[in-house]
Design a protein around this motif. Structure first.
Motif: not given
Length: 200
Positions: A3-26
């Motif tokens: 559960t802890d691993t899955k939680s970390t994976d989801i959190r990282d997925k959100i952060l990775d996705t956001a960084q990609t989008i925000m690197s382009g849009k702010g």
């Protein structure tokens, strides 16, 4: 544990996705719905990991600096290189990363600093501490180069590191404005002159 691993994976997925989008849009132009849809994560899950968008932005910047500083340590920790060589490899990597098409390689400080420093005190503090650690590492390598004789300069490593880092940030912003790498190449030439280094 799973559960802890899955939680970390989801959190990282959100952060990775956001960084990609925000690197382009702010930061401000990107809504939570856009991030969560791209990450395929339910909106309710977001608030399980982050109390607010500002708290999320703080976490994203902190993780960015953690990874960036780890990369610097790996680069500067390569054996058999002089301080000057380590330092110039860092600037060369900067030039290369800022001209690539990969959003994850772009400097998040360049993209977000001016915007979020006025929006959130917490994010401003993360930026302040993160950039301070970068400058400190650069100062350490300059001091190493002076000590090993590969940098024939008579300068205080701290202020010099700060001046060089700030000039590269400015060059990166200008490269975005001009949409070419001329400002970054000019920053490299200026850096080589200040450090009295020949082109690699």
């Amino acid at each position: 544990m799973k559960t802890d691993t899955k939680s970390t994976d989801i959190r990282d997925k959100i952060l990775d996705t956001a960084q990609t989008i925000m690197s382009g849009k702010g930061f401000s132009a990107v809504g939570l719905n856009e991030i969560l849809a791209a990450a395929s994560v339910p909106k309710g899950s977001f608030y399980h990991y982050f109390q607010s968008k500002d708290a999320f932005g703080e976490a994203m910047l902190q993780r960015y600096f953690d990874r960036y500083l780890k990369g610097m340590d790996e680069l500067f920790g390569q054996p058999g290189l002089t301080g000057a060589k380590r330092l110039m490899l860092y600037w060369q990597n900067w030039l290369t990363s800022q001209t690539t098409c990969d959003p994850q390689s772009k400097c998040l400080v360049v993209k977000l600093a001016a915007e979020v420093a006025d929006l959130s005190e917490a994010m401003r503090v993360v930026l302040l501490h993160g950039t301070g650690k970068i400058i400190s590492r650069l100062a350490g390598i300059i001091a190493e180069g002076i000590k090993d004789g590969s940098l024939a300069i008579n300068a205080d490593p701290g202020p010099l590191a700060q001046a060089l880092y700030q000039s590269w940030l400015g060059a990166s912003v200008m490269a975005k404005i001009t949409k070419d790498d001329s400002p970054l190449k000019a920053a490299m030439a200026t850096t080589q002159l200040q450090l009295r280094q020949d082109t690699l």
